[in-house]
Design a protein around this motif. Structure first.
Motif, PDB file in Angstrom:
ATOM      1  N   ASN A  40       0.842  -1.196   0.000  1.00  0.00           N
ATOM      2  CA  ASN A  40       0.000   0.000   0.000  1.00  0.00           C
ATOM      3  C   ASN A  40       0.880   1.251   0.000  1.00  0.00           C
ATOM      4  O   ASN A  40       1.356   1.691   1.052  1.00  0.00           O
ATOM      5  CB  ASN A  40      -0.896  -0.019   1.244  1.00  0.00           C
ATOM      6  N   PHE A  41       1.174   1.755  -1.209  1.00  0.00           N
ATOM      7  CA  PHE A  41       2.001   2.957  -1.354  1.00  0.00           C
ATOM      8  C   PHE A  41       3.359   2.819  -0.654  1.00  0.00           C
ATOM      9  O   PHE A  41       3.742   3.638   0.188  1.00  0.00           O
ATOM     10  CB  PHE A  41       1.269   4.197  -0.837  1.00  0.00           C
ATOM     11  N   GLY A  42       4.074   1.727  -0.991  1.00  0.00           N
ATOM     12  CA  GLY A  42       5.432   1.575  -0.507  1.00  0.00           C
ATOM     13  C   GLY A  42       5.598   0.836   0.789  1.00  0.00           C
ATOM     14  O   GLY A  42       6.702   0.844   1.366  1.00  0.00           O
ATOM     15  N   THR A  43       4.555   0.167   1.285  1.00  0.00           N
ATOM     16  CA  THR A  43       4.669  -0.540   2.567  1.00  0.00           C
ATOM     17  C   THR A  43       5.435  -1.851   2.439  1.00  0.00           C
ATOM     18  O   THR A  43       5.880  -2.414   3.438  1.00  0.00           O
ATOM     19  CB  THR A  43       3.279  -0.840   3.161  1.00  0.00           C
ATOM     20  N   ARG A  44       5.579  -2.366   1.205  1.00  0.00           N
ATOM     21  CA  ARG A  44       6.325  -3.616   0.995  1.00  0.00           C
ATOM     22  C   ARG A  44       7.329  -3.411  -0.135  1.00  0.00           C
ATOM     23  O   ARG A  44       7.126  -2.578  -1.026  1.00  0.00           O
ATOM     24  CB  ARG A  44       5.370  -4.764   0.626  1.00  0.00           C
ATOM     25  N   GLU A  45       8.399  -4.237  -0.114  1.00  0.00           N
ATOM     26  CA  GLU A  45       9.461  -4.077  -1.106  1.00  0.00           C
ATOM     27  C   GLU A  45       9.664  -5.317  -1.975  1.00  0.00           C
ATOM     28  O   GLU A  45      10.658  -5.412  -2.675  1.00  0.00           O
ATOM     29  CB  GLU A  45      10.774  -3.701  -0.409  1.00  0.00           C
ATOM     30  N   GLU A  46       8.759  -6.280  -1.904  1.00  0.00           N
ATOM     31  CA  GLU A  46       8.889  -7.460  -2.751  1.00  0.00           C
ATOM     32  C   GLU A  46       8.821  -7.080  -4.220  1.00  0.00           C
ATOM     33  O   GLU A  46       8.316  -6.012  -4.594  1.00  0.00           O
ATOM     34  CB  GLU A  46       7.791  -8.481  -2.427  1.00  0.00           C
ATOM     35  N   LEU A  47       9.333  -7.973  -5.073  1.00  0.00           N
ATOM     36  CA  LEU A  47       9.383  -7.702  -6.514  1.00  0.00           C
ATOM     37  C   LEU A  47       8.001  -7.424  -7.103  1.00  0.00           C
ATOM     38  O   LEU A  47       7.859  -6.590  -7.994  1.00  0.00           O
ATOM     39  CB  LEU A  47      10.033  -8.886  -7.241  1.00  0.00           C
ATOM     40  N   GLU A  48       6.960  -8.117  -6.595  1.00  0.00           N
ATOM     41  CA  GLU A  48       5.615  -7.910  -7.111  1.00  0.00           C
ATOM     42  C   GLU A  48       5.145  -6.470  -6.884  1.00  0.00           C
ATOM     43  O   GLU A  48       4.517  -5.858  -7.754  1.00  0.00           O
ATOM     44  CB  GLU A  48       4.622  -8.881  -6.441  1.00  0.00           C
ATOM     45  N   ALA A  49       5.471  -5.923  -5.712  1.00  0.00           N
ATOM     46  CA  ALA A  49       5.097  -4.545  -5.414  1.00  0.00           C
ATOM     47  C   ALA A  49       5.911  -3.561  -6.248  1.00  0.00           C
ATOM     48  O   ALA A  49       5.385  -2.575  -6.782  1.00  0.00           O
ATOM     49  CB  ALA A  49       5.290  -4.260  -3.924  1.00  0.00           C
ATOM     50  N   GLN A  50       7.209  -3.842  -6.384  1.00  0.00           N
ATOM     51  CA  GLN A  50       8.066  -2.963  -7.182  1.00  0.00           C
ATOM     52  C   GLN A  50       7.612  -2.933  -8.648  1.00  0.00           C
ATOM     53  O   GLN A  50       7.700  -1.900  -9.314  1.00  0.00           O
ATOM     54  CB  GLN A  50       9.511  -3.436  -7.079  1.00  0.00           C
ATOM     55  N   LYS A  51       7.109  -4.078  -9.118  1.00  0.00           N
ATOM     56  CA  LYS A  51       6.637  -4.151 -10.501  1.00  0.00           C
ATOM     57  C   LYS A  51       5.490  -3.166 -10.742  1.00  0.00           C
ATOM     58  O   LYS A  51       5.500  -2.424 -11.739  1.00  0.00           O
ATOM     59  CB  LYS A  51       6.166  -5.584 -10.808  1.00  0.00           C
ATOM     60  N   MET A  52       4.530  -3.109  -9.842  1.00  0.00           N
ATOM     61  CA  MET A  52       3.388  -2.210 -10.009  1.00  0.00           C
ATOM     62  C   MET A  52       3.829  -0.747  -9.865  1.00  0.00           C
ATOM     63  O   MET A  52       3.330   0.142 -10.556  1.00  0.00           O
ATOM     64  CB  MET A  52       2.295  -2.535  -8.985  1.00  0.00           C
ATOM     65  N   ARG A  53       4.798  -0.517  -9.000  1.00  0.00           N
ATOM     66  CA  ARG A  53       5.324   0.833  -8.788  1.00  0.00           C
ATOM     67  C   ARG A  53       6.018   1.335 -10.057  1.00  0.00           C
ATOM     68  O   ARG A  53       5.814   2.471 -10.496  1.00  0.00           O
ATOM     69  CB  ARG A  53       6.324   0.793  -7.622  1.00  0.00           C
ATOM     70  N   THR A  54       6.815   0.471 -10.659  1.00  0.00           N
ATOM     71  CA  THR A  54       7.534   0.831 -11.886  1.00  0.00           C
ATOM     72  C   THR A  54       6.550   1.042 -13.040  1.00  0.00           C
ATOM     73  O   THR A  54       6.707   1.959 -13.852  1.00  0.00           O
ATOM     74  CB  THR A  54       8.536  -0.273 -12.267  1.00  0.00           C
ATOM     75  N   ALA A  55       5.522   0.179 -13.096  1.00  0.00           N
ATOM     76  CA  ALA A  55       4.511   0.302 -14.161  1.00  0.00           C
ATOM     77  C   ALA A  55       3.807   1.653 -14.078  1.00  0.00           C
ATOM     78  O   ALA A  55       3.525   2.278 -15.104  1.00  0.00           O
ATOM     79  CB  ALA A  55       3.494  -0.834 -14.044  1.00  0.00           C
ATOM     80  N   LEU A  56       3.529   2.119 -12.858  1.00  0.00           N
ATOM     81  CA  LEU A  56       2.877   3.421 -12.689  1.00  0.00           C
ATOM     82  C   LEU A  56       3.695   4.522 -13.342  1.00  0.00           C
ATOM     83  O   LEU A  56       3.163   5.370 -14.066  1.00  0.00           O
ATOM     84  CB  LEU A  56       2.678   3.711 -11.198  1.00  0.00           C
ATOM     85  N   ALA A  57       5.003   4.526 -13.102  1.00  0.00           N
ATOM     86  CA  ALA A  57       5.872   5.559 -13.675  1.00  0.00           C
ATOM     87  C   ALA A  57       5.869   5.498 -15.205  1.00  0.00           C
ATOM     88  O   ALA A  57       5.815   6.544 -15.882  1.00  0.00           O
ATOM     89  CB  ALA A  57       7.286   5.395 -13.138  1.00  0.00           C
ATOM     90  N   GLU A  58       5.890   4.287 -15.752  1.00  0.00           N
ATOM     91  CA  GLU A  58       5.904   4.133 -17.209  1.00  0.00           C
ATOM     92  C   GLU A  58       4.581   4.572 -17.829  1.00  0.00           C
ATOM     93  O   GLU A  58       4.548   5.194 -18.895  1.00  0.00           O
ATOM     94  CB  GLU A  58       6.196   2.675 -17.572  1.00  0.00           C
ATOM     95  N   ILE A  59       3.469   4.249 -17.167  1.00  0.00           N
ATOM     96  CA  ILE A  59       2.144   4.626 -17.696  1.00  0.00           C
ATOM     97  C   ILE A  59       1.991   6.140 -17.700  1.00  0.00           C
ATOM     98  O   ILE A  59       1.448   6.721 -18.647  1.00  0.00           O
ATOM     99  CB  ILE A  59       1.029   3.960 -16.860  1.00  0.00           C
ATOM    100  N   LYS A  60       2.473   6.795 -16.654  1.00  0.00           N
ATOM    101  CA  LYS A  60       2.374   8.261 -16.582  1.00  0.00           C
ATOM    102  C   LYS A  60       3.156   8.926 -17.716  1.00  0.00           C
ATOM    103  O   LYS A  60       2.768   9.985 -18.213  1.00  0.00           O
ATOM    104  CB  LYS A  60       2.876   8.752 -15.223  1.00  0.00           C
ATOM    105  N   LYS A  61       4.263   8.301 -18.123  1.00  0.00           N
ATOM    106  CA  LYS A  61       5.023   8.843 -19.251  1.00  0.00           C
ATOM    107  C   LYS A  61       4.223   8.745 -20.547  1.00  0.00           C
ATOM    108  O   LYS A  61       4.247   9.657 -21.376  1.00  0.00           O
ATOM    109  CB  LYS A  61       6.341   8.082 -19.416  1.00  0.00           C
ATOM    110  N   ARG A  62       3.521   7.631 -20.726  1.00  0.00           N
ATOM    111  CA  ARG A  62       2.759   7.389 -21.952  1.00  0.00           C
ATOM    112  C   ARG A  62       1.462   8.185 -21.996  1.00  0.00           C
ATOM    113  O   ARG A  62       1.023   8.629 -23.051  1.00  0.00           O
ATOM    114  CB  ARG A  62       2.447   5.888 -22.074  1.00  0.00           C
TER     115      ARG A  62
END
Length: 530
Positions: free
Chosen positions: A400-422
C-alpha cells in the motif's frame, strides 16, 4: 350487467348447456366441470377453468377427455396461467407515465392485444431458463406469456400509453417512444445504462459480426435480439441444417436466407481457398496441408478468424464453448496483435449495486511484466472510454504505497511511472490495496495526496490468478451483471467470451465489437488516404 350475455334456452344445468360448446369460462368453484361434460363439447374446445386454488376441472382430466383442447387455469404450476399480474402493473405503468385521467376500454384492449402479440413471439432466454421443462412455442400449451417475461413492462406499457394518447386522456403525451422504450428496458436489463451509448453507435452503421458458435442456443437467441435491435449483421459459423432445426425448436424468427450469412463447414465454396490460406499462415508452426484441411472442417473459431483475415467479416465473437486459451491461440495466429502490442489481455466489466467496475487481466497473462501491465492499462482505459466512462485506475498489490518491497510490489510501482510517461492525463495511482482503491475515505486517511478522485473503476491486477479469483468472487457475491471478457490488443475486433455468458452478455459484446469494427474501418480508410 350479465343481461347482454343471456339467451333464451330450455337448458337449466351446466351439463345441458355445455353440449356442443366451443368455450367454457369458469370463475366458480372446484370440480363443477366433469370429464363427461368436456367430452360433450365440440372438438378442440377452449377451457378456461379459473377457480383458485382448485380449478373447475383438473387439466389432466380435461386433456384425457379432449386431447386437442386448449386449457387455461389460474394456477402457476399448470400451462397457460391466466393471472391479472400480466396486465394491471403495466396498465398502471403506461397510464401513469402519460398522466392518464382515466383508464378506458381502449387502454384495456390495447393491453390485451399487446399480450396476444407477445405470446406469439419467441420466449426470451430469461423466461426459458425459469421454465426449462416447458415448450414455450406458441400453441395449446403456451397461449399466454409467462409472468416472468421481462418484455411485459415494455410491450404492454407502450401499448397502453399510446391508447391513452389516441383517446385523448393523456395529460403528458410521450414525444419520443424510442427513448421511452429504452427507459422501460432499464428496469430489467441492468447493463442498459452502461451499454446504451454502444448500442446507438452500433445501430448507426451495423457491421458484419461472425459468431464462431453459430449453432448454440444462446448465440441464436442473441442473434434474434441483434436483428430486432439492428445492432449488427450476423455471420453464423455452423451447419445450416442444425441451425435451422434449432431456430424452429426455439420458435425464433430468423430467416437464414435473408437475415444472416451462413458459413457451413460442411458445404462452403470458399473451403479450398480458406484451408490453403490457413496453411500458408501456419505451415512454419507444424501445420501440414492435411491438418489445415481438417481444421477448416472442424474448428469454428479458426474459420471465424479466417473470415476476418479475408475481409469476409468485420468482427468476431467466440468462447461460448471450449477453453479460452484454444480460442486465443487461433486469434493470435490468424488475426494477430496491434502494432507495438506485446501481448493481449482480457478486461471484464461488472455492474454492481455500487457502480461499474472493470478488472484486468482476468484470463490471459499469468504473471505480466511491467511492459505488459502498462499495455493492458492503456488498452483497458481506451476501451472504458467507449462506454462514455472516464477511467479511474488503481494498480493493485499486497503493498500500500510503498509498505512492501517485494518484486511484485516494485513491478506495479515501476509500471505506474511508465504509464504516466505514456499518458500523463490518465487518472491513475498505485500500488495499493483493493479496499484503498475502492474507498476514497480510506485513501484520504492513509494517502491524502493520492491522484484518484473518488473510487477507482478500473483495477489492474498483478497477475491473472488474483484477477480471475476476484472477478469470480465478486460476480457471485454481488450478483453483478458482467460485460465481457473483452479481448484487448488484437489487430482487429475479436472477443472471447466464457461458457457462463448469458444471451444478453453476447448481445452486449457484439454491439461493442461492431463499434470497434467501425473505428477500425475509419482508421484504415484514413491510412489509405494518407
Amino acid at each position: 350487467y350479465k343481461e347482454a350475455y343471456a339467451v333464451d334456452t330450455k337448458n337449466r344445468t351446466l351439463e345441458d348447456a355445455i353440449k356442443k360448446a366451443d368455450v367454457f369460462l369458469g370463475l366458480s368453484a372446484p370440480g363443477v366441470l366433469s370429464k363427461e361434460m368436456v367430452k360433450s363439447m365440440n372438438k378442440a374446445p377452449l377451457i378456461m377453468a379459473l377457480s383458485n386454488p382448485v380449478p373447475e376441472i383438473d387439466p389432466a382430466i380435461a386433456r384425457e377427455a379432449q386431447p386437442q383442447a386448449v386449457i387455461c387455469t389460474g394456477r402457476s404450476d399448470y400451462p397457460n396461467q391466466v393471472n391479472n399480474v400480466l396486465c394491471f402493473p403495466y396498465i398502471f405503468r403506461g397510464a401513469l407515465d402519460v398522466g392518464a385521467t382515466a383508464i378506458n376500454e381502449e387502454m384495456k384492449l390495447a393491453c390485451v392485444e399487446a399480450l396476444a402479440a407477445l405470446a406469439r413471439k419467441e420466449a426470451t432466454a430469461e423466461v426459458a431458463s425459469v421454465y426449462e421443462d416447458e415448450d414455450l412455442t406458441f400453441g395449446e400449451n403456451y397461449l399466454i406469456p409467462k409472468p416472468f417475461d421481462p418484455r411485459l413492462i415494455v410491450e404492454l406499457s407502450i401499448a397502453v400509453a399510446k391508447a391513452a394518447m389516441d383517446t385523448g386522456v393523456a395529460a403528458r403525451p410521450i414525444k419520443d417512444f424510442d427513448a421511452y422504450k429504452e427507459k422501460l428496458k432499464q428496469f430489467y436489463i441492468q447493463s442498459q445504462l452502461v451499454i446504451r451509448p454502444i448500442y446507438e453507435k452500433a445501430q448507426a452503421e451495423p457491421k458484419r459480426v461472425a459468431f464462431a458458435e453459430g449453432e448454440e442456443d444462446r448465440v441464436l437467441r442473441a442473434v434474434q435480439i441483434i436483428l430486432d435491435d439492428k445492432i449488427a449483421k450476423p455471420v453464423l459459423v455452423g451447419r445450416k441444417r442444425v441451425i435451422q432445426a434449432r431456430i424452429k425448436k426455439m420458435g425464433l424468427r430468423i430467416d437464414l436466407d435473408k437475415d444472416v450469412t451462413i458459413v457451413d463447414p460442411e458445404n462452403d465454396p470458399r473451403y479450398a481457398d480458406y484451408w490453403q490460406t490457413y496453411h500458408t499462415i501456419m505451415e512454419r508452426k507444424g501445420v501440414t496441408p492435411a491438418v489445415a484441411r481438417t481444421v477448416l472442417r472442424t474448428d469454428s473459431t479458426a474459420i471465424a478468424a479466417l473470415l476476418m483475415h479475408k475481409d469476409d467479416a468485420d468482427a468476431l465473437i467466440c468462447g461460448t464453448v471450449g477453453e479460452y486459451q484454444r480460442h486465443l491461440e487461433h486469434i493470435k495466429s490468424i488475426i494477430g496483435l496491434k502494432p507495438g502490442v506485446e501481448t493481449p489481455a482480457a478486461l471484464v466489466g461488472m455492474l454492481t449495486d455500487k457502480g461499474t467496475l472493470f478488472i484486468s487481466d482476468t484470463h490471459v497473462n499469468p504473471v505480466p511484466s511491467v511492459c505488459q501491465i502498462m499495455e493492458m492499462t492503456l488498452l483497458a482505459s481506451e476501451q472504458i472510454r467507449r462506454f462514455g466512462i472516464e477511467p479511474k485506475v488503481a494498480l493493485l498489490s499486497h503493498s500500500n504505497f510503498g509498505t512492501r518491497e517485494e518484486l511484485e510490489a516494485q513491478k506495479m510501482r515501476t509500471a505506474l511511472a511508465e504509464i504516466k510517461k505514456r499518458d500523463p492525463e490518465l487518472m491513475i495511482d498505485g500500488e495499493m490495496h483493493a479496499d484503498t482503491a475502492l474507498s476514497a475515505s480510506i485513501r484520504e486517511e492513509i494517502m491524502p495526496n493520492c491522484k484518484l478522485d473518488g473510487n477507482a473503476n478500473l483495477l489492474i491486477m498483478p497477475d491473472v490468478q488474483s484477477a480471475n479469483i476476484t472477478y469470480n468472487a465478486l460476480k457471485v457475491m454481488t450478483d453483478a451483471v458482467t460485460i465481457g471478457p473483452l479481448l484487448l490488443g488484437v489487430a482487429r475486433p475479436a472477443h472471447i467470451l466464457t461458457q457462463a455468458v448469458t444471451t444478453r452478455g453476447i448481445v452486449n459484446v457484439a454491439a461493442l465489437a461492431c463499434v470497434e469494427a467501425q473505428i477500425y474501418a475509419a482508421e484504415n480508410k484514413q491510412k489509405k488516404m494518407l
